[in-house]
Design a protein around this motif. Structure first.
Motif, PDB file in Angstrom:
ATOM      1  N   ALA A 228      69.687  20.001   5.980  1.00 15.43           N
ATOM      2  CA  ALA A 228      70.089  18.851   5.162  1.00 15.43           C
ATOM      3  C   ALA A 228      69.060  17.724   5.238  1.00 15.43           C
ATOM      4  CB  ALA A 228      71.457  18.348   5.604  1.00 15.43           C
ATOM      5  N   LEU A 229      68.251  17.730   6.289  1.00 17.74           N
ATOM      6  CA  LEU A 229      67.274  16.651   6.492  1.00 17.74           C
ATOM      7  C   LEU A 229      65.838  17.099   6.226  1.00 17.74           C
ATOM      8  CD1 LEU A 229      68.768  15.252   9.832  1.00 17.74           C
ATOM      9  CD2 LEU A 229      68.942  14.188   7.574  1.00 17.74           C
ATOM     10  N   MET A 230      65.671  18.345   5.727  1.00 20.33           N
ATOM     11  CA  MET A 230      64.318  18.891   5.554  1.00 20.33           C
ATOM     12  C   MET A 230      63.571  18.169   4.443  1.00 20.33           C
ATOM     13  SD  MET A 230      63.479  21.472   7.551  1.00 20.33           S
ATOM     14  CE  MET A 230      62.602  22.867   6.847  1.00 20.33           C
ATOM     15  N   SER A 231      62.300  17.933   4.705  1.00 17.01           N
ATOM     16  CA  SER A 231      61.416  17.390   3.679  1.00 17.01           C
ATOM     17  C   SER A 231      60.019  17.899   3.940  1.00 17.01           C
ATOM     18  CB  SER A 231      61.442  15.863   3.732  1.00 17.01           C
ATOM     19  OG  SER A 231      60.575  15.335   2.770  1.00 17.01           O
ATOM     20  N   ASP A 232      59.328  18.284   2.889  1.00 15.59           N
ATOM     21  CA  ASP A 232      57.947  18.723   3.099  1.00 15.59           C
ATOM     22  C   ASP A 232      56.955  17.644   2.697  1.00 15.59           C
ATOM     23  OD1 ASP A 232      57.674  18.938   0.298  1.00 15.59           O
ATOM     24  OD2 ASP A 232      56.236  20.565   0.565  1.00 15.59           O
ATOM     25  N   GLY A 233      57.464  16.488   2.310  1.00 15.28           N
ATOM     26  CA  GLY A 233      56.546  15.410   1.985  1.00 15.28           C
ATOM     27  C   GLY A 233      57.248  14.073   2.038  1.00 15.28           C
ATOM     28  N   VAL A 234      56.687  13.150   2.794  1.00 15.57           N
ATOM     29  CA  VAL A 234      57.227  11.791   2.873  1.00 15.57           C
ATOM     30  C   VAL A 234      56.227  10.875   2.180  1.00 15.57           C
ATOM     31  CG1 VAL A 234      57.856   9.908   4.418  1.00 15.57           C
ATOM     32  CG2 VAL A 234      58.456  12.263   5.019  1.00 15.57           C
ATOM     33  N   VAL A 235      56.655  10.255   1.091  1.00 12.76           N
ATOM     34  CA  VAL A 235      55.773   9.407   0.284  1.00 12.76           C
ATOM     35  C   VAL A 235      56.182   7.962   0.463  1.00 12.76           C
ATOM     36  CG1 VAL A 235      54.909   8.936  -2.045  1.00 12.76           C
ATOM     37  CG2 VAL A 235      55.629  11.254  -1.433  1.00 12.76           C
ATOM     38  N   ASN A 236      55.223   7.105   0.695  1.00 12.04           N
ATOM     39  CA  ASN A 236      55.539   5.689   0.770  1.00 12.04           C
ATOM     40  C   ASN A 236      54.274   4.883   0.510  1.00 12.04           C
ATOM     41  OD1 ASN A 236      56.960   3.256   1.237  1.00 12.04           O
ATOM     42  ND2 ASN A 236      58.199   4.216   2.837  1.00 12.04           N
ATOM     43  N   GLU A 237      54.438   3.584   0.448  1.00  4.90           N
ATOM     44  CA  GLU A 237      53.307   2.703   0.191  1.00  4.90           C
ATOM     45  C   GLU A 237      52.695   2.192   1.491  1.00  4.90           C
ATOM     46  OE1 GLU A 237      53.517  -0.300  -3.035  1.00  4.90           O
ATOM     47  OE2 GLU A 237      55.623   0.232  -3.082  1.00  4.90           O
ATOM     48  N   PHE A 238      51.421   1.879   1.433  1.00  2.00           N
ATOM     49  CA  PHE A 238      50.839   1.051   2.498  1.00  2.00           C
ATOM     50  C   PHE A 238      50.298  -0.217   1.858  1.00  2.00           C
ATOM     51  CE2 PHE A 238      46.375   2.087   1.710  1.00  2.00           C
ATOM     52  CZ  PHE A 238      46.422   3.367   1.160  1.00  2.00           C
ATOM     53  N   ILE A 239      50.590  -1.345   2.483  1.00  2.00           N
ATOM     54  CA  ILE A 239      50.226  -2.655   1.959  1.00  2.00           C
ATOM     55  C   ILE A 239      49.446  -3.365   3.058  1.00  2.00           C
ATOM     56  CG2 ILE A 239      51.114  -4.875   1.128  1.00  2.00           C
ATOM     57  CD1 ILE A 239      53.651  -3.308   0.234  1.00  2.00           C
ATOM     58  N   LEU A 240      48.168  -3.545   2.829  1.00  2.00           N
ATOM     59  CA  LEU A 240      47.300  -4.133   3.849  1.00  2.00           C
ATOM     60  C   LEU A 240      46.487  -5.283   3.251  1.00  2.00           C
ATOM     61  CD1 LEU A 240      45.962  -0.757   5.354  1.00  2.00           C
ATOM     62  CD2 LEU A 240      47.779  -2.198   6.290  1.00  2.00           C
ATOM     63  N   ASP A 241      47.076  -5.977   2.272  1.00  2.00           N
ATOM     64  CA  ASP A 241      46.337  -7.034   1.578  1.00  2.00           C
ATOM     65  C   ASP A 241      45.704  -7.989   2.576  1.00  2.00           C
ATOM     66  OD1 ASP A 241      46.710  -6.531  -1.265  1.00  2.00           O
ATOM     67  OD2 ASP A 241      48.831  -6.854  -0.870  1.00  2.00           O
ATOM     68  N   SER A 242      44.406  -8.168   2.442  1.00  2.00           N
ATOM     69  CA  SER A 242      43.706  -8.993   3.420  1.00  2.00           C
ATOM     70  C   SER A 242      44.072 -10.467   3.267  1.00  2.00           C
ATOM     71  CB  SER A 242      42.206  -8.783   3.293  1.00  2.00           C
ATOM     72  OG  SER A 242      41.789  -9.056   1.974  1.00  2.00           O
ATOM     73  N   GLY A 243      44.362 -10.904   2.051  1.00  2.00           N
ATOM     74  CA  GLY A 243      44.671 -12.315   1.835  1.00  2.00           C
ATOM     75  C   GLY A 243      45.966 -12.751   2.483  1.00  2.00           C
ATOM     76  N   THR A 244      46.848 -11.816   2.753  1.00  2.00           N
ATOM     77  CA  THR A 244      48.112 -12.159   3.403  1.00  2.00           C
ATOM     78  C   THR A 244      48.212 -11.520   4.788  1.00  2.00           C
ATOM     79  OG1 THR A 244      49.087 -10.319   2.170  1.00  2.00           O
ATOM     80  CG2 THR A 244      49.465 -12.519   1.295  1.00  2.00           C
ATOM     81  N   ASN A 245      47.086 -11.060   5.309  1.00  2.00           N
ATOM     82  CA  ASN A 245      47.066 -10.417   6.638  1.00  2.00           C
ATOM     83  C   ASN A 245      48.171  -9.380   6.768  1.00  2.00           C
ATOM     84  OD1 ASN A 245      44.857 -11.835   7.750  1.00  2.00           O
ATOM     85  ND2 ASN A 245      46.189 -13.618   8.047  1.00  2.00           N
ATOM     86  N   SER A 246      48.386  -8.626   5.723  1.00  2.00           N
ATOM     87  CA  SER A 246      49.508  -7.685   5.717  1.00  2.00           C
ATOM     88  C   SER A 246      49.255  -6.503   6.644  1.00  2.00           C
ATOM     89  CB  SER A 246      49.735  -7.162   4.295  1.00  2.00           C
ATOM     90  OG  SER A 246      50.206  -8.194   3.464  1.00  2.00           O
ATOM     91  N   LEU A 247      50.330  -6.035   7.201  1.00  2.00           N
ATOM     92  CA  LEU A 247      50.313  -4.821   8.005  1.00  2.00           C
ATOM     93  C   LEU A 247      51.418  -3.893   7.491  1.00  2.00           C
ATOM     94  CD1 LEU A 247      50.017  -6.281  11.629  1.00  2.00           C
ATOM     95  CD2 LEU A 247      48.226  -5.050  10.372  1.00  2.00           C
ATOM     96  N   THR A 248      51.216  -2.608   7.663  1.00  2.00           N
ATOM     97  CA  THR A 248      52.245  -1.630   7.317  1.00  2.00           C
ATOM     98  C   THR A 248      52.383  -0.618   8.444  1.00  2.00           C
ATOM     99  OG1 THR A 248      51.876  -1.797   4.925  1.00  2.00           O
ATOM    100  CG2 THR A 248      52.890   0.225   5.724  1.00  2.00           C
ATOM    101  N   ASP A 249      53.613  -0.395   8.866  1.00  2.00           N
ATOM    102  CA  ASP A 249      53.946   0.707   9.782  1.00  2.00           C
ATOM    103  C   ASP A 249      54.988   1.571   9.083  1.00  2.00           C
ATOM    104  OD1 ASP A 249      52.364  -0.315  11.808  1.00  2.00           O
ATOM    105  OD2 ASP A 249      54.002  -0.558  13.251  1.00  2.00           O
ATOM    106  N   TRP A 250      54.872   2.853   9.251  1.00  2.00           N
ATOM    107  CA  TRP A 250      55.961   3.737   8.855  1.00  2.00           C
ATOM    108  C   TRP A 250      56.592   4.281  10.129  1.00  2.00           C
ATOM    109  CZ3 TRP A 250      53.915   7.739   4.739  1.00  2.00           C
ATOM    110  CH2 TRP A 250      53.425   7.055   3.621  1.00  2.00           C
ATOM    111  N   VAL A 251      57.904   4.396  10.117  1.00  2.00           N
ATOM    112  CA  VAL A 251      58.591   5.114  11.185  1.00  2.00           C
ATOM    113  C   VAL A 251      58.912   6.508  10.674  1.00  2.00           C
ATOM    114  CG1 VAL A 251      60.699   5.258  12.533  1.00  2.00           C
ATOM    115  CG2 VAL A 251      59.570   3.045  12.206  1.00  2.00           C
ATOM    116  N   VAL A 252      58.541   7.502  11.455  1.00  2.00           N
ATOM    117  CA  VAL A 252      58.789   8.899  11.090  1.00  2.00           C
ATOM    118  C   VAL A 252      59.514   9.544  12.266  1.00  2.00           C
ATOM    119  CG1 VAL A 252      57.733  11.094  10.474  1.00  2.00           C
ATOM    120  CG2 VAL A 252      56.710   8.958   9.674  1.00  2.00           C
ATOM    121  N   THR A 253      60.799   9.833  12.085  1.00  2.00           N
ATOM    122  CA  THR A 253      61.630  10.317  13.191  1.00  2.00           C
ATOM    123  C   THR A 253      62.143  11.719  12.871  1.00  2.00           C
ATOM    124  OG1 THR A 253      62.262   8.089  13.815  1.00  2.00           O
ATOM    125  CG2 THR A 253      63.740   9.860  14.523  1.00  2.00           C
TER     126      THR A 253
END
Lengths: 497, 511
Positions: free
Chosen positions: B292-317
């Motif tokens: 029920a929880l199987m996935s062969d691909g996890v798609v998401n965005e990364f946002i690292l805009d330098s003007g806003t010192n953005s950071l992105t982490d994904w949690v993969v459990t």
């Protein structure tokens, strides 16, 4: 790894299988689909300049290796009148980002994304990117009750967004126009204008060169106020299998509508895993069917110690196809599950009256009111403010709680028992609320129904077609931030046979 | 389908209440199905099981402060429920604390995981009954337990994930009476409920006894990762599983039961992207939950805009990782030894065979700096070679920027090559932009492709597709839940206004 016969179920028409796909519009399990519905945007300056302004950032991702023609339509909150309608051409795995920001009087779209759009000069010709009141003024005036504001551009500052995949671009030459070069810029956006039947000057125009939508779009919106430190990020509701045929509409044509689903069949998965598949009289009803909910549950967080506020968003994306304008002798009859035309007080629908339909519970499960009445929702995108009927989002299209409910919400504080580990901790007014629909008019009956592919008694869906979100904030003295969070709701479904 | 009519007026009832609790229906027509239930991810947002991919009480790094994790669980039904709430640490999924929570109708339970000097503890000011009844009053019970006696083991409890499992609905009116609130909103007798725990009481006067019926679902939840110093609020809702069990699954305090794999019956029903329904029977409940929880691909965005010192982490459990490695049966997480793969790690990345076009990482304009985009429009792919990320914990944090936004010590191994790609994924605005001079990235989209070898998959005992038997079906990928988190910061605003993006999980079958 051995060569395998891999089959991505994303691709229709799988060969070699006994069972062919039964195309029927459905809520996406994966989060991606052919249609994306963003239930809310706002682009509004705060009353005090120091409090900045709300902007809404939108990101649309093509997760498939195909070229796609996509409609992006922005509609206002009160009566779903169209504010801007553009076509976006996404290359494989391309992303299009845009933002809705306030202007001096209204709002506009901006982008610094290179992906092709039609009209091509949307973002270069002055004024084209500004939202228009043309669809609710002059001969199209709808009698919005906000007096002199009924036709002003202020109305363009709140609303919702539809993204519809119109088709897959199959012509290699057109694909080459869309494809981004190594400099990140598409080869020839101007050529796409020429292919738009509303702009071009003849020749072979769209929909020639398109095949049916294939899905795989996902979307994200961020409602942001950088002065206040608010970031409400949510993902769009995605519909799969919306259409098995091309649904191209020229830029600015108002087509295709959300209701152009084909065939007019819906699939709903029940909580026990059963599949209810229903055939409807129209695509409009099939789309409404997958959004039909008998109830929505969510939290409210009103902690006094953190000056917290909560707003809920409830948007009825198909409402515009069921109602008309109340004024005049030619007013249409509103169609179920909606019951009011748009008039002096909006177009109102109500929850079921009483505790079953409109009830809050504090954190210990105690009902807030002994005998609640009902909640009225008069707009297409409604904001329900939980803190003193003051909207956290600073929205104007609000559905205020009744006075009795507001009083009860303000008093919904819970006391820690003797077992608490946090003596004296802040004990906010918090808990949750249920809104339930299901009056005699709030239901839809299909032509026929099947359950797990077997015929079953025709099944009426009870409720209203809507999408909801909750947003809340915390504040801390000395920190200029409203650390906002978004909470997706819980829906319920109900049926009558 | 059976129709049960109990009243002439309002002819409706939320179906989730109906499926297991016909006796509690006050009004309405109940629709029940003649088919057996089958575990599935909830599309309505509530269920019998709630899986929260991440909690943390780590120091946030950067601008300071600690993360706290606020937990809220709501019972949206008119039933009385017994829940297991279990916290597992990130590295290997060992249990670090657990308790049973008893929710009355429409009741909520809130708690928070907060840091201690060396580890973490659970606090609450909610009145709902828990067992052990002295969980929040006896010294040390609320402290998270290290997996061994080392300092490192204590530190490990500071991040992990949370399982909430409905063990049953309480049908005993006596027990329901213990849970009823008095005028001060305090339950009548939590001590009596504590005495019913098998570890405390004496049969037959212990749970489950005759006190419980099968779970009824309708639980919802919310977690807020909060850093009051920087103003971060990452609120997210859990992955909910419906129809997890049609029988009572009570586990006493610290009994280790029930496990997630105790699903009953071991079946899944999955609505595919093309509208067909795959119904599968599995060898075990654990395989059903994993499927029920199987996935062969996890798609998401990364946002690292330098003007806003953005950071992105994904949690993969990987929620069933812990249980799969305790059994010898089919394990979608197992991987053959490979020079590219550290022992015990789960790889995701570019398929080694390039047999299918898949997105790995692109910037906002289809570009892949450092790689050569394949311009064949029908099979576009980046000829970057193999870009692999190795997930070596049960709850992993993929840090896209130059540091982990969550300051996690359970980070996915990101190769220098991949990281240099993310950080170079800047896009240049064309001359048509309305926002001249705006900061433009790096940002884009990435997909974690769990397609490493033919071990990342599960095969059922039998399946039907829209009611027609099909053979040799396998669900590809790994059981995974995930969320993405990003920040923006602005000079002069003491805030790193964060947002959460659930992302897209792809499903793929092989016939």
């Amino acid at each position: 790894m051995p060569q395998m016969n891999r089959i991505a179920l994303a691709l229709a028409g799988i060969a070699g299988l006994a069972v062919q796909p039964a195309t029927a519009v459905q809520l996406s399990r994966s989060g991606a689909g052919q249609v994306l519905i963003f239930p809310y945007f706002i682009a509004r300056p705060s009353a005090s300049a120091a409090d900045g302004e709300s902007n809404t950032l939108i990101s649309i991702v093509n997760t498939k290796p195909q070229f796609k023609a996509v409609k992006v339509r922005v509609l206002e909150s009160r009566n779903a009148r169209e504010l801007r309608d553009i076509n976006v051409f996404l290359g494989p795995w391309d992303i299009w980002t845009t933002a809705i920001i306030p202007t001096a009087t209204g709002a506009r779209l901006v982008t610094n994304d290179n992906t092709c759009v039609t009209p091509r000069n949307m973002f270069s010709e002055p004024g084209l990117d500004s939202f228009t009141n043309a669809s609710y003024s002059g001969v199209f005036a709808d009698g919005d009750p906000f007096g002199a504001g009924s036709t002003t551009l202020d109305r363009t500052r709140e609303g919702y967004i539809e993204v519809i995949e119109m088709g897959v671009v199959t012509t290699p030459q057109t694909q080459a126009f869309i494809k981004h070069g190594t400099n990140g810029i598409p080869a020839n956006c101007a050529a796409l204008d020429a292919l738009d039947p509303g702009i071009g000057t003849g020749g072979t125009s769209f929909p020639t060169g398109l095949s049916a939508p294939s899905g795989g779009l996902n979307g994200r919106a961020t409602i942001i106020n950088s002065a206040l430190g608010i970031n409400f990020t949510y993902t769009a509701t995605a519909l799969d299998n919306w259409s098995d045929s091309v649904r191209y509409g020229a830029a600015g044509s108002g087509q295709p509508r959300l209701g152009a689903a084909s065939p007019p069949v819906s699939t709903i998965v029940l909580p026990n895993g059963d599949t209810l598949r229903q055939t409807w009289a129209s695509g409009r009803d099939a789309v409404s069917a997958v959004l039909m909910r008998s109830a929505v549950n969510n939290e409210f967080i009103l902690d006094a110690g953190t000056a917290s506020q909560t707003d809920w968003i409830i948007t009825f994306p198909t409402k515009r196809d069921y109602i008309g304008i109340a004024a005049g002798a030619t007013a249409p009859i509103p169609q179920a599950p909606f019951s009011s035309n748009f008039g002096g007080f909006g177009a109102c629908d109500e929850t079921i009256a009483g505790s079953e339909g409109y009830q809050g519970f504090n954190r210990e499960g105690v009902p807030l009111l002994a005998a609640p009445t009902s909640l009225r929702l008069c707009w297409v995108s409604n904001i329900i403010p939980f803190f003193s009927n003051i909207s956290l989002l600073r929205a104007t299209a609000v559905a205020p709680h009744t006075n009795a409910m507001q009083t009860a919400l303000a008093g919904a504080t819970t006391q820690g028992g003797p077992a608490t580990s946090v003596p004296g901790g802040v004990q906010g007014g918090n808990g949750r609320m249920t809104l339930r629909f299901g009056t005699a008019a709030q239901r839809m009956t299909p032509i026929s129904s099947t359950l797990n592919n077997a015929p079953t008694a025709n099944t009426t869906l009870v409720g209203m077609p809507f999408i909801s979100l909750g947003v809340h904030n915390y504040r801390r003295s000395g920190v200029i931030s409203n650390y906002g969070g978004v909470i997706a709701p819980v829906y319920e479904q109900a049926f009558v046979k | 389908m059976k129709i049960k009519r109990e009243s002439a007026k309002p002819l409706l009832h939320p179906i989730h209440r109906v499926l297991s609790t016909l006796g509690l229906i006050a009004t309405g027509i109940a629709i029940t199905s003649g088919t057996a239930s089958a575990v599935q991810p909830s599309i309505n947002g509530s269920g019998q099981v709630l899986l929260f991919p991440y909690y943390s009480v780590r120091p946030a790094g950067g601008d300071g402060g600690d993360y706290n994790t606020l937990l809220s669980i709501a019972n949206t039904t008119a039933e009385y429920k017994a829940l297991k709430v279990r916290f597992r640490e990130a590295k290997t999924g060992e249990e670090v604390n657990e308790l049973n929570v008893f929710l009355s109708p429409n009741d909520s339970w809130v708690a928070a995981v907060i840091p201690t000097t060396t580890g973490a503890r659970l606090v609450t000011n909610d009145n709902s009954c828990v067992t052990p009844a002295d969980f929040f009053t006896a010294a040390g019970r609320d402290l998270f337990r290290p997996v061994d006696s080392t300092t490192a083991a204590m530190d490990r409890v500071r991040e992990g994930y949370i399982e909430v499992i409905e063990m049953g609905t309480i049908t005993s009116t006596t027990v329901q009476g213990h849970m009823a609130r008095n005028a001060a909103l305090v339950p009548a007798n939590c001590t009596a409920i504590g005495a019913l725990d098998p570890a405390t009481g004496t049969a037959p006067n212990v749970f489950p006894g005759n006190f419980l019926a099968a779970p009824g679902g309708g639980l919802s939840g919310r977690v807020t990762l909060l850093n009051p110093v920087t103003g971060i609020n990452f609120s997210y809702v859990p992955t909910a599983l419906e129809a997890w069990s049609n029988v009572v699954r009570y586990g006493g305090v610290r009994s280790g039961a029930p496990l997630l794999g105790a699903a009953s019956p071991p079946e899944t029903r999955t609505l595919l992207e093309d509208g067909r329904v795959l119904h599968s029977v599995w060898a075990t409940g654990l395989e059903a939950v994993s499927a029920a929880l199987m996935s062969d691909g996890v798609v998401n965005e990364f946002i690292l805009d330098s003007g806003t010192n953005s950071l992105t982490d994904w949690v993969v459990t990987f929620p069933t990782y812990y249980e799969h490695f305790k059994t010898s049966a089919s394990n979608p997480y197992s991987n053959p030894s490979s020079p590219q793969l550290p022992a015990g790690c789960i790889p995701s990345g570019w398929p080694t065979t390039n047999s299918e076009s898949r997105l790995a990482m692109v910037n906002r304009e289809e570009g892949a700096p450092g790689c050569s985009p394949n311009l064949n429009p029908t099979v576009p792919r980046l000829s970057c070679g193999v870009l692999t990320l190795n997930h070596c914990s049960v709850a992993n944090v993929v840090a896209y920027g130059n540091r982990s936004l969550l300051n996690s010590t359970s980070q996915t191994i990101v190769s220098d090559r991949a990281r240099s790609f993310f950080q170079a994924a800047t896009t240049t605005a064309a001359s048509t932009t309305s926002v001249p001079g705006q900061v433009n990235g790096p940002n884009g989209t990435a997909e974690l492709v769990f397609d490493w070898t033919n071990t990342q998959r599960l095969a059922p005992v039998s399946s039907t597709l829209d009611g027609v038997a099909v053979s040799s079906v396998a669900i590809l990928g790994v059981p995974v839940i995930s969320i993405g988190m990003h920040t923006y910061t602005r000079t002069g605003v003491v805030s790193t206004y964060g947002g959460v993006i659930p992302g897209t999980h792809r499903l793929k079958l092989q016939f």
